[in-house]
Design a protein around this motif. Structure first.
Motif, PDB file in Angstrom:
ATOM      1  N   ALA A 114      58.420  64.392  40.736  1.00 30.54           N
ATOM      2  CA  ALA A 114      59.164  64.976  41.847  1.00 30.54           C
ATOM      3  C   ALA A 114      59.600  63.938  42.878  1.00 30.54           C
ATOM      4  O   ALA A 114      60.671  64.048  43.463  1.00 30.54           O
ATOM      5  CB  ALA A 114      58.291  66.035  42.519  1.00 30.54           C
ATOM      6  N   ASP A 115      58.762  62.940  43.099  1.00 34.32           N
ATOM      7  CA  ASP A 115      59.055  62.013  44.187  1.00 34.32           C
ATOM      8  C   ASP A 115      58.659  60.597  43.751  1.00 34.32           C
ATOM      9  O   ASP A 115      57.569  60.134  44.055  1.00 34.32           O
ATOM     10  CB  ASP A 115      58.252  62.460  45.424  1.00 34.32           C
ATOM     11  N   PRO A 116      59.541  59.923  43.012  1.00 31.31           N
ATOM     12  CA  PRO A 116      59.144  58.598  42.510  1.00 31.31           C
ATOM     13  C   PRO A 116      58.807  57.623  43.638  1.00 31.31           C
ATOM     14  O   PRO A 116      57.861  56.845  43.529  1.00 31.31           O
ATOM     15  CB  PRO A 116      60.371  58.124  41.718  1.00 31.31           C
ATOM     16  N   GLY A 154      57.604  58.200  46.687  1.00 34.10           N
ATOM     17  CA  GLY A 154      56.308  58.517  47.271  1.00 34.10           C
ATOM     18  C   GLY A 154      55.158  58.317  46.303  1.00 34.10           C
ATOM     19  O   GLY A 154      54.072  57.913  46.683  1.00 34.10           O
TER      20      GLY A 154
END
Lengths: 667, 162, 327
Positions: free
Chosen positions: C299-301, C303
């Motif tokens: 979902a959030d590379p 982060g």
């Protein structure tokens, strides 16, 4: 090879040599300026320019500087490493340093040959030189590993190329596996009647060679077989060959034709592939009387036993040797060879792709290969040139360049069709006394005796019209044209569009790469060129080598060519295989991956990524380990290693980071 | 960043290209042999396979001052080492998402499949990419790598820009 | 002979590193016995002036935790560098930027806008923002300025050693303190943690298969996480293979994937980029569209891979083209 095996040779003292390459580089790049620039780079102790560094005196410059202790690393800014990396590595070694303390900057193929602006070219050259200088400072000494070479050879394809290569190798004492896809060797040449320009009978010159293959103690002939898998590397290939079932035992069959005579099909009913569909065969057949091996085979698509299971199997009954075996299965053979020669030939252009020529629409439009079978004494008409209705034609057109030299189909010239067309024109004229018209664009008759053959045709009264045929139709506009095929072409030498009515048309279709060339080349790990032919290493200097060491090419699979050139290439490929085998060993490039054990956490990320299974997990030490002999040096595992414990010799992270800094930090 | 040696010239894009030995580098050599002229703005670094390409290389190239990075590999299915280009593709796909998130324009980092015989493709890609980046302007990732202490090494500048 | 002087300071921090010291429990008495703590804002009453009065390098060792993202923190970092013989970056934030480093995914303006206007419980119709200086009748009030970019400690001052971790594990702190007291510190610039990845010490390492081909990534809340099987093999984004060992695998033992707080081993220059490379390599597909679909599940590379290391990474912060020059 682990990091600890390779050594540094003290603080780097780099020698930079910028080549003029005559005017190839010096004409575009300020070489003197590049040398001055190189002197300002870190660790550079010597910077020189020279006209041709690859020459003996050029190499001597480098060697002398090493001997004098002025340098212990070498950078050469010249052509492509694919050209001379080995040359300069040898020179470095001859000077007394490990050959891997060397790096090249490609300022010819990548700069001087592709840039017009001199200032920009010099800037780019300087950047690449700086990159090489930065990088080479981190190089370490490396050794190549020696691996023995298997002396056996695999030849794929049993046409004239494969046959000649196999005989040459077998005569020198090497064991050769000759694998041919069709049920017989001979290839396209076996289908020809006469060969140009001598009008030698193709079968007469070919069959002795085919017979020699069959009886040679060093040749293992696997017909009706295909290579399904190749693993390994030069000198050590592991190959799987799939032997397709003939349903006839090759060791028992003597080619007596009894099974064929006694087949329940009293008359042949199915299209005969060898005769280009011009006549018929039975489900059990021998491709042609001189087929080698002379063994029958059964086609499961047309055989009643395979299709319905209810045949009386009169063929099996008739066979005195009990050679027929309906239960025969496909067999996979595994062999090990040191070298591979690909001689898989060509296919002819499909004339249906040019609908305006009427092939497949008008019964008397033939392809050149079909005509070869017609004029052949053992062909469907016993050597008579006859129309479909059995009559002799009174006028025949031979159309050159069908599918070739054409933006819409193939841009290239197929090289052999002009001569083949002349030959057919001669044979047709001889057999029928018809008026023969050759429609051509240029007459390509470059070989020995070729131009003289053309002269002979001119003297024989064959008509030559210089113009690409626009259209072939049966739309008669005058009573004389009724029932004929009308050729429309511009006769460019007199500037008039002509309509020429003929009884028969022969389309000289061009040559193309085999339909499955893309699939085949993947099996052997080579490339295809833009036109579909197998890609040679260098079109001028290495026409039979490929970029995959150990795999050579011979014949038309590399590009259209006639029989003399094919045989020459087959000999060349055999020579390359012999050179490899007689040397007895291969030295593997040391650009393999290695693991720094003290930093490996045993995370196993690398193990599944290697396509050669070169990395294994050592459970008791909880680390991974690279087998240097299996590693091919791609570096994929190195990029994935999460802790940087895996590195690649000659391509370490450190070397590449510094190369990046070098190419971008100065200009 | 303009040529340090000649600040009178207008800015020229500077691209670092990572070319795989078997396909792309060979194709670039072929373009050279055939004398195909193209923009001289990309400096080629040779690796054996696009699979060797570590995303750290791309980021280093940008941080060291490149305005763009080009990665050249064999067409899918054609990798000399079977699958290296697929691994490169996997890493590149994820890196691209990250770069987009960081605001780096997509045309600056590009992956191209080029076969050994496609010298004309090298010419086309080099010209195209140079023009795209010329329109985008210099990247100017600040501070420069030398001014940023990579961890573990220490030695930052006093008064580093904030 | 007088005891060596030691200082502790916190920059942009959460206080967890201070708690880590307290977590030494009884061992802290040994520390207090052996050294003189002359500066520790959270626990002792020494002031900045006390530090300014010190001689250069009067403190033997100073531990600084927290990222540096304000003018006050920058000033203090420089001051402490001057007054300390050995400066140690303590914890992920000073080492790599840490959680505060995530601010580098956005801009100072966006942060202020969000904090002072957009959060659900804020009522600030006049859009009042903190001012760096403000005149009142009594004089001028000042606040330290918020930097546009979060920095690691070594991007501001010269750092001698790093004690990584969020917070540094007690074990590593003890070892580091022991080394300091015995005068046996390694080469300058060393990260004081084992130079091998967590997989080496992970209790689940035997269950990690030799060939992983990930077809689907999972987030911890989406599955019932098995307690004895390798977390990466279960599709969770466990970064243990990229992260230094030394923490005793606490998160793994808590049945959660490693998020990478101890940072990379010494052969990696960009933690997030390496993590991304390693994880992407394991995607089980060669089809371009399928690869993209599988990776989309992350979902959030940014982060995920740069959770603690964005300021230290080669990327450093989001790029702002043209005028600002991405500062």
């Amino acid at each position: 090879m682990s990091a600890s095996d390779s050594k540094q040779n003290g603080a780097p003292k780099i020698g930079v040599y910028v080549c003029h390459c005559g005017i190839n580089i010096a004409g575009k790049i300020d070489v003197a300026g590049a040398v001055e620039f190189a002197k300002t780079l870190p660790n550079v102790t010597v910077a020189r320019e020279y006209k041709f560094i690859c020459s003996d005196p050029g190499q001597e410059l480098i060697q002398q500087d090493i001997r004098d202790g002025k340098i212990n690393r070498v950078v050469v800014a010249s052509c492509s490493p694919l050209m001379h990396e080995n040359t300069f590595r040898k020179a470095t070694k001859a000077g007394g340093e490990n050959p891997y303390f060397f790096q090249m900057a490609n300022i010819r193929e990548h700069v001087s040959w592709v840039t017009t602006d001199k200032a920009m070219a010099t800037i780019k050259a300087k950047a690449l030189i700086a990159g090489a200088v930065h990088r080479v400072a981190h190089h370490k000494s490396l050794e190549r590993t020696r691996v023995p070479v298997n002396p056996d050879v695999l030849v794929v394809g049993g046409g004239i190329a494969g046959i000649h290569a196999a005989l040459t190798l077998a005569d020198s004492g090497k064991k050769v596996y000759l694998v041919e896809r069709e049920p017989t060797i001979g290839g396209h040449m076996a289908q020809f009647d006469k060969t140009f320009p001598t009008l030698d009978c193709a079968a007469c010159i070919l069959t002795p060679k085919m017979s020699a293959v069959r009886s040679h103690p060093n040749i293992i002939l696997w017909s009706y077989s295909e290579v399904s898998q190749v693993e390994g590397y030069v000198g050590n290939f592991k190959v799987k060959v799939r032997r397709k079932p003939r349903y006839v035992d090759e060791t028992l069959c003597v080619g007596c034709y009894e099974c064929i005579d006694k087949c329940i099909f009293k008359k042949p009913k199915f299209s005969d592939e060898f005769n280009q569909g011009l006549n018929l065969r039975k489900p059990v057949y021998i491709p042609f009387p001189q087929a080698t091996p002379l063994v029958a085979l059964i086609d499961p698509e047309t055989c009643a036993e395979f299709r319905g299971g209810k045949c009386k199997k009169t063929c099996a009954e008739a066979c005195e040797r009990n050679a027929i075996d309906f239960n025969q299965k496909e067999e996979i053979k595994e062999i090990e060879v040191g070298a591979i020669i690909l001689a898989t030939g060509y296919k002819t252009f499909d004339a249906k792709r040019i609908p305006r020529y009427g092939y497949g629409k008008y019964p008397n439009v033939y392809t050149a290969m079909e005509m070869e079978r017609l004029v052949n004494a053992s062909g469907p008409t016993g050597g008579e040139v006859l129309l479909r209705d059995g009559k002799k034609p009174k006028s025949v057109a031979v159309v050159h360049c069908v599918g070739s030299r054409d933006e819409n189909t193939n841009r290239y010239c197929s090289r052999v069709c002009c001569m083949a067309s002349l030959k057919l024109a001669h044979l047709i004229h001889e057999r029928t006394e018809a008026e023969v018209y050759n429609f051509y664009i240029d007459m390509r008759a470059a070989g020995k005796g070729y131009e003289e053959f053309y002269d002979r045709l001119l003297a024989e009264g064959v008509h030559f019209i210089r113009g690409r045929v626009a259209e072939i139709s049966d739309w008669a506009t005058t009573p004389e044209e009724e029932g004929k095929l009308i050729i429309r072409a511009e006769d460019t030498l007199i500037g008039v569009v002509r309509r020429i009515p003929v009884d028969m048309v022969v389309l000289a279709t061009g040559l193309e790469a085999q339909a499955d060339a893309e699939d085949v080349r993947r099996v052997f790990n080579i490339s295809c060129g833009a036109e579909g032919w197998f890609l040679e290493r260098h079109p001028k200097l290495a026409p039979v080598s490929t970029f995959t060491d150990g795999v050579s090419l011979a014949g038309a699979c590399q590009g259209p060519k006639d029989i003399p050139d094919t045989v020459a290439q087959a000999g060349a490929a055999a020579a390359e295989a012999l050179a490899l085998i007689d040397k007895g060993f291969v030295e593997l490039e040391p650009n393999t991956a290695y693991i720094q054990d003290e930093f490996c956490s045993g995370c196993k990320t690398c193990i599944g990524l290697c396509p050669y299974s070169a990395i294994s997990f050592v459970a008791d030490k909880n680390i991974a380990s690279v087998n240097g002999a299996l590693c091919k040096g791609c570096g994929t595992c190195v990029a994935a290693c999460p802790s940087g414990a895996l590195q690649q010799n000659l391509f370490t992270d450190e070397q590449i980071y510094d190369e990046i800094k070098g190419v971008i930090s100065y200009v | 960043m303009s040529d340090k040696l000649n600040t009178n010239k207008p800015w020229e894009p500077r691209i670092i290209a990572f070319f795989c030995n078997w396909c792309t580098y060979t194709a670039a050599d072929l373009a050279g042999t055939a004398r195909m002229v193209y923009a001289p703005n990309a400096r080629v670094i040779r690796i054996m396979c696009s699979g060797r390409l570590d995303p750290q290389f791309i980021l280093t190239a940008l941080r060291e001052g490149a305005d763009g990075v080009l990665i050249g590999g064999c067409h899918p299915g054609d990798c000399h080492y079977q699958e290296g280009n697929y691994k490169a593709l996997r890493r590149f796909t994820l890196l691209k998402r990250l770069l987009n998130e960081m605001g780096i324009e997509p045309e600056r980092v590009r992956m191209e499949w080029i076969a050994a015989s496609e010298g004309d493709r090298v010419q086309k890609v080099m010209n195209e990419m140079t023009e795209h980046i010329r329109k985008l302007g210099p990247l100017h990732l600040e501070p420069k790598a030398a001014a940023m202490a990579a961890h573990g090494a220490g030695a930052a500048r006093q008064g580093a820009p904030v | 002979m007088s005891k060596p002087k030691v200082g502790f300071y916190w920059c942009a921090a959460c206080g967890g590193c201070e708690e880590a010291i307290v977590d030494l429990n009884e061992d802290i008495l040994k520390v207090v016995d052996a050294v003189d703590i002359v500066f520790w804002p959270v626990a002792l009453d020494f002031k900045k002036e006390d530090v300014e009065k010190m001689q250069d390098k009067e403190m033997a060792v100073c531990f600084v935790n927290g990222a540096v993202r304000s003018s006050e923190q920058g000033e203090m970092a420089k001051l402490l560098r001057k007054k300390a013989g050995v400066l140690i970056a303590f914890g992920s934030c000073s080492h790599m930027g840490g959680i505060p480093g995530l601010a580098n995914f956005t801009t100072k303006e966006a942060i202020l806008e969000n904090s002072y206007s957009q959060t659900p419980s804020t009522v600030n119709p006049e859009k009042t923002l903190p001012q760096e200086s403000f005149k009142v009748k009594e004089g001028t009030l000042t606040l330290p300025s918020l930097w546009k970019t979060v920095k690691t400690l070594d991007q501001v001052v010269d750092v001698d050693y790093y004690l990584p971790g969020c917070p540094p594990p007690v074990d590593l702190i003890n070892k580091a303190l022991g080394a300091i007291l015995e005068g046996k510190l390694p080469a300058k610039g060393t990260v004081l943690a084992p130079d091998k990845a967590l997989c080496q010490d992970c209790p689940r390492k035997e269950s990690k298969p030799e060939k992983l081909a990930i077809k689907e990534f999972k987030r911890p809340h989406e599955i019932l996480i098995e307690t004895d099987k390798c977390l990466l093999a279960q599709g969770l984004l466990c970064l243990g293979a990229v992260t230094r060992s030394g923490c005793g695998s606490v998160c793994i033992n808590g049945n959660m994937p490693c998020t990478g707080c101890l940072g990379p081993t010494s052969h990696v220059i960009d933690y997030g980029a390496k993590a991304l490379s390693s994880i992407a390599s394991l995607v089980g597909s060669n089809d371009e569209a399928e690869i993209a679909a599988i990776l989309d599940k992350i979902a959030d590379p940014g982060g995920t891979f740069f959770r603690y290391s964005l300021p230290a990474s080669l990327l450093h912060r989001t790029y702002q083209p043209a005028k600002e020059g991405g500062k």
